[in-house]
Design a protein around this motif. Structure first.
Motif, short mmCIF file in Angstrom:
data_model
loop_
_atom_site.label_atom_id
_atom_site.label_comp_id
_atom_site.label_asym_id
_atom_site.label_seq_id
_atom_site.Cartn_x
_atom_site.Cartn_y
_atom_site.Cartn_z
N ALA A 1 -2.30 10.07 -7.74
CA ALA A 1 -1.09 9.86 -8.35
C ALA A 1 -0.15 9.53 -7.37
O ALA A 1 0.96 8.84 -7.79
N ASP A 2 0.18 10.47 -6.26
CA ASP A 2 1.05 10.57 -5.39
C ASP A 2 1.08 8.96 -4.59
O ASP A 2 2.24 8.50 -4.29
N ALA A 3 -0.11 8.47 -4.17
CA ALA A 3 -0.20 7.41 -3.54
C ALA A 3 0.33 6.20 -4.24
O ALA A 3 1.02 5.28 -3.90
N GLU A 4 -0.20 6.33 -5.59
CA GLU A 4 0.39 5.27 -6.60
C GLU A 4 1.82 5.33 -6.84
O GLU A 4 2.55 4.19 -7.02
N ALA A 5 2.51 6.25 -6.94
CA ALA A 5 3.87 6.47 -7.17
C ALA A 5 4.45 6.11 -5.71
O ALA A 5 5.40 5.24 -5.82
N ILE B 1 5.17 5.14 2.91
CA ILE B 1 4.80 6.57 3.22
C ILE B 1 5.93 7.56 2.78
O ILE B 1 7.16 7.03 3.08
N GLU B 2 5.59 8.77 2.30
CA GLU B 2 6.90 9.79 2.18
C GLU B 2 7.08 10.36 3.55
O GLU B 2 6.50 10.41 4.72
N ALA B 3 8.44 10.72 3.57
CA ALA B 3 9.04 10.89 4.82
C ALA B 3 8.85 12.52 4.82
O ALA B 3 9.85 13.31 4.43
N CYS B 4 7.74 12.66 5.59
CA CYS B 4 7.49 14.30 5.75
C CYS B 4 6.98 14.53 6.87
O CYS B 4 6.91 13.60 7.74
N GLY B 5 6.18 15.70 7.13
CA GLY B 5 5.63 15.99 8.44
C GLY B 5 4.67 14.80 8.99
O GLY B 5 3.83 14.54 8.38
N THR B 6 4.82 14.43 10.31
CA THR B 6 3.78 13.48 10.93
C THR B 6 4.30 12.06 10.33
O THR B 6 3.35 11.10 10.69
N ALA B 7 5.17 11.94 9.50
CA ALA B 7 5.23 10.79 8.94
C ALA B 7 5.68 9.45 9.92
O ALA B 7 5.28 8.41 10.11
N HIS B 8 6.53 9.86 10.60
CA HIS B 8 7.22 8.93 11.91
C HIS B 8 5.92 8.68 12.73
O HIS B 8 5.82 7.55 13.30
N HIS B 9 5.06 9.51 13.20
CA HIS B 9 3.86 9.22 13.92
C HIS B 9 3.01 8.16 13.56
O HIS B 9 2.81 6.95 14.01
N TRP B 10 2.77 8.16 12.05
CA TRP B 10 1.78 7.50 11.46
C TRP B 10 2.51 5.96 11.26
O TRP B 10 1.96 5.11 11.28
N ILE C 1 0.93 -1.26 0.06
CA ILE C 1 -0.12 -0.01 -0.08
C ILE C 1 0.83 1.21 0.04
O ILE C 1 1.91 1.48 0.75
N GLY C 2 0.44 1.98 -0.68
CA GLY C 2 1.32 3.51 -0.67
C GLY C 2 0.18 4.39 -0.16
O GLY C 2 -0.95 4.71 -0.61
N LEU C 3 0.60 5.32 0.77
CA LEU C 3 -0.22 6.02 1.55
C LEU C 3 0.26 7.44 1.61
O LEU C 3 1.31 7.70 1.82
N ASP C 4 -0.54 8.22 0.89
CA ASP C 4 -0.32 9.85 0.71
C ASP C 4 -0.83 10.45 2.07
O ASP C 4 -2.28 10.53 1.98
N ILE C 5 -0.11 10.89 2.82
CA ILE C 5 -0.68 11.43 4.08
C ILE C 5 -0.78 12.94 4.09
O ILE C 5 -0.13 13.77 3.13
#
Length: 344
Positions: free
Chosen positions: A91-95, A51-60, A6-10
């Motif tokens: 598109a981001d989640a698919e990528a 998950i992209e390594a961005c804000g709140t990514a470590h929490h999720w 699964i690709g998750l775009d947060i």
């Protein structure tokens, strides 16, 4: 529907999930509100989640991995090449889903809550110091308009404050004195807050065996040592000392082709905060080296290269020493100029 990846775009409110099965066929495209994310992954069998390594990514990542899923964080710049066209959440989640399954992909280690708590102290201290610098510059500039000058350096601001808070009312007009005394009060408050945060960082540093070992390296103090330990986490993620220095952005940028190596300035990739701390520490080492007798690797480098180039080279060397200490579990012995086993 058997979802394996699964690709998750947060986002702040609406998340986008894209899932594929073992054959790589898309079997899931779904929007999720923030409140639905955990329930969604709780109901799924264990799978790989990117998950992209961005804000709140470590929490999720911590929250989703608690349900048995394998969560991998990907730098956003590594996801971008897999976006087919346009910029949409789907598109981001698919990528992300495509990128997380690549065998050569590099990932960001998930930080623990304690690591992030220490880094919050560092980021808060950094912000307050920037605000303090802004107040000092404003105070210097305004008082210079009335002919009141003090030497450079944060320690010499006390000379300005002595004039501002003194009994001689003729040095400044009453309106200017009223406004600048307000800046002086804010400056005092910020300085007290910085001292409180530094005391908290020092207390954590004293309780961390790895941080104490790093602080023995020239150019690394408690602030830099605690920042390295909290940011790096598991140092085994770095295959070599050069890999670690490259992650901080202290190695030359490559622009080679046709078998001709071409190197430019440092890449400035990775963690800017760590890079700044290491370069500042290296500058202090250079000042100490110049004050003493010349010689050695750094002294020879200073004779043929500019000071800033030498500072970056010294910071690179310091980063590699830090990697060796963390990887091998050794302590730094100044008299030997290198790493020695703990207790030696």
């Amino acid at each position: 529907m058997e979802v394996t990846t699964i690709g998750l775009d947060i986002a702040k409110r609406v998340f986008q999930a894209h899932g594929v099965n073992e054959a790589g066929r898309a079997v899931l495209r779904r929007k999720l509100s923030r409140s639905e994310v955990l329930d969604f992954f709780r109901a799924l069998p264990p799978c790989l989640v990117g998950i992209e390594a961005c804000g709140t990514a470590h929490h999720w990542a911590r929250a989703i991995s608690a349900f048995g899923h394998e969560v991998r964080l990907i730098p956003a710049s590594y996801v971008k090449p897999y976006v087919k066209r346009g910029k949409t959440d789907a598109a981001d989640a698919e990528a992300i889903c495509e990128a997380v399954g690549r065998p050569s992909m590099r990932f960001v280690p998930v930080k623990t809550a304690e690591q992030q708590a220490v880094l919050v102290l560092h980021r808060t201290r950094d912000l307050l110091i920037r605000q303090r610098t802004m107040l000092v510059n404003a105070l210097r500039g305004h008082m210079a308009e009335f002919g009141i000058i003090a030497p450079q350096g944060i320690a010499r601001v006390a000379d300005l404050l002595a004039v501002l808070l003194g009994e001689d009312e003729t040095t400044l007009p009453p309106l200017a004195r009223q406004a600048l005394r307000g800046l002086a009060a804010e400056l005092e408050t910020l300085s007290a807050r910085v001292e409180e945060i530094e005391a908290a960082i020092l207390a954590w540093h004293k309780g961390s065996e790895a941080s104490r070992r790093l602080a023995a390296v020239p150019g690394i103090g408690p602030i830099t040592a605690s920042a390295i330990v909290a940011t790096v986490g598991d140092v085994s993620n770095f295959a070599s000392a050069r890999h670690f220095a490259a992650w901080i952005g202290l190695v030359p940028r490559q622009n080679s082709t046709g078998g001709k190596p071409r190197q430019g300035g440092i890449s400035k990739a990775g963690d800017r905060y760590l890079r700044r701390l290491l370069v500042l520490g290296a500058s202090a080492v250079i000042r100490h080296t110049r004050a003493k007798a010349k010689g050695g690797w750094l002294g020879d480098l200073l004779e043929r290269r500019p000071t800033m180039v030498a500072a970056v080279a010294q910071a690179n060397k310091t980063a590699r020493i830090a990697w060796a200490l963390l990887t091998r579990g050794v302590s730094f012995e100044p008299q030997h100029g290198g790493a020695q086993p703990v207790g030696a």
